[in-house]
Design an enzyme around this catalytic site. Structure first.
Site, short mmCIF file in Angstrom:
data_model
loop_
_atom_site.label_atom_id
_atom_site.label_comp_id
_atom_site.label_asym_id
_atom_site.label_seq_id
_atom_site.Cartn_x
_atom_site.Cartn_y
_atom_site.Cartn_z
N HIS A 1 0.72 -1.23 0.01
CA HIS A 1 -0.05 -0.01 0.09
C HIS A 1 0.92 1.20 0.12
CE1 HIS A 1 -3.22 2.78 0.41
NE2 HIS A 1 -3.90 2.14 1.40
N ASN B 1 -2.76 6.98 -0.68
CA ASN B 1 -3.45 7.64 0.04
C ASN B 1 -3.02 7.99 1.45
OD1 ASN B 1 -5.39 6.93 -1.60
ND2 ASN B 1 -6.31 5.17 -0.66
N TYR C 1 -0.41 6.89 3.31
CA TYR C 1 -0.11 6.16 4.74
C TYR C 1 1.53 6.05 4.45
CZ TYR C 1 -5.09 5.41 5.03
OH TYR C 1 -6.19 5.46 5.32
#
Length: 375
Positions: A177, A180, A182
């Site tokens: 990931h 967004n 993070y």
């Protein structure tokens, strides 16, 4: 929709079509352990025609998420829970990747899991993200100033151990990931990463963390490693001027292209995720597919965020992308693949009140109770 329904190689695996289910937090785990209703949810969508499922974000270590009941991958009971889900998804005919997730500065020190971890909220730099809303904490506080990570290799090793656990659980691969706002994105972004060591400063240094994470998890999964990126930014208070965005993500993708990844997902600009602060939108709007395709010579591109079925077919037919990930449409249509193939309407409205579950409410509501199309 004929192009969507052609098989494709993803890493070392062949999947039945170009229709992916994107990661989407749903907050239905038993604290942090995958459970039976999660299995039902994923199996519904495997039977509904998803060629590749990417799980909701899976926490690689105990963290104080603003999304309660997010699942993890650091303990045996979590591995066992995911193995049950993966076996069932495979039996239903789909492949499944775990999305490996570290929150970085978007954790909260007062969240129960962060307290249980006994560690500070870590981030590349001691810079708070604006926004946030920890709904289950008194006063619903926002984000706090984190502690700068003394040694980023500690977190890189956590990503690697999560990949080891994912392999034991029977996942077909992992998706890092990197989107967004993070931790991977926090290292990439010059507003959240103001380090003066080898992990910060230039685009090359800010890309180092993402590249080292990819190399570490590839030691476990080989060809079956991917990364999701959102260069348009906005969510969780990230976003750089356009040229800096191109310089940073262009370098990252050029280097990632040398690693033999299964795919790179590029998340398009999404106004829903474009947060406004002080009267100004945070995102850097641009066409991420057109901008960053030239940096990837060997790596398949998948795209997500608001893609219509017609756009999807055109993307794939043109050869610009290899596949499409849908999120919200899979949430509301467990049979999305069949609907696309047969031209059925996408007519289930999302229930935003129960998107992340609700205390005292049956977890099936807004999760596994969406109706299938009438055939």
């Amino acid at each position: 929709m004929s192009s969507l329904f052609t098989p494709i190689e993803v890493g070392s695996t062949t999947i039945q079509n170009r229709i992916g289910m994107s990661a989407l937090t749903r907050s239905r785990a038993t604290t942090t352990v995958p459970n039976d209703i999660m299995k039902e949810y994923y199996v519904q969508r495997a039977k509904g025609g998803a060629g590749l499922i990417v799980t909701e974000g899976v926490l690689i270590t105990r963290q104080g998420s603003e999304w309660p009941n997010a699942p993890g991958l650091w303990e045996k009971d979590q591995v066992d829970g995911w193995k049950e889900i993966n076996d069932a998804v495979h039996e239903a005919g789909s492949k499944i990747y775990a999305q490996l997730w570290h929150l970085g500065r978007t954790s909260h020190p007062d969240a129960p899991e962060q307290i249980a971890a006994g560690t500070p909220v870590y981030a590349p730099s001691a810079i708070a993200a604006r926004g946030g809303k920890f709904r289950l904490l008194p006063g619903e506080p926002g984000y706090v100033t984190p502690t700068e990570i003394p040694d980023p290799t500690v977190v890189i090793n956590q990503f690697k151990q999560a990949a080891v656990n994912a392999k034991e659980a029977g996942f077909d691969g992992v998706e890092v990931h990197g989107a967004n706002g993070y931790i991977v994105h926090q290292f990439l972004d010059s507003a959240s990463n103001q380090r003066t060591d080898k992990w910060g400063g230039s685009p090359e240094n800010r890309s180092r963390f993402a590249l080292e994470v990819l190399k570490a998890v590839k030691e476990v999964f080989g060809l079956n490693v991917a990364i999701k990126l959102s260069p348009a930014g906005g969510f969780n208070d990230v976003g750089m001027p356009l040229q800096e965005t191109i310089d940073t993500f262009g370098y990252l993708l050029t280097e990632a292209d040398k690693l033999s990844l299964a795919y790179v997902t590029l998340s398009r600009y999404n106004p829903f995720l474009d947060i406004e602060f002080d009267g100004k939108k945070r995102a850097t709007q641009h066409d991420v597919v057109e901008t960053f395709t030239p940096f990837l010579k060997n790596t398949p591109i998948w795209v997500n965020s608001g893609v219509t079925p017609e756009e999807a077919e055109a993307y794939i037919k043109s050869g610009k992308v290899a596949g499409i990930f849908w999120g919200l449409n899979w949430l509301t249509h467990p049979d999305l693949g069949r609907r696309l193939k047969e031209g059925k309407l996408l007519d289930n409205a999302p229930n935003f009140m129960t998107l992340y579950g609700a205390p005292g409410v049956d977890p099936a509501i807004g999760y596994t109770d969406y109706k299938e199309a009438i055939y």
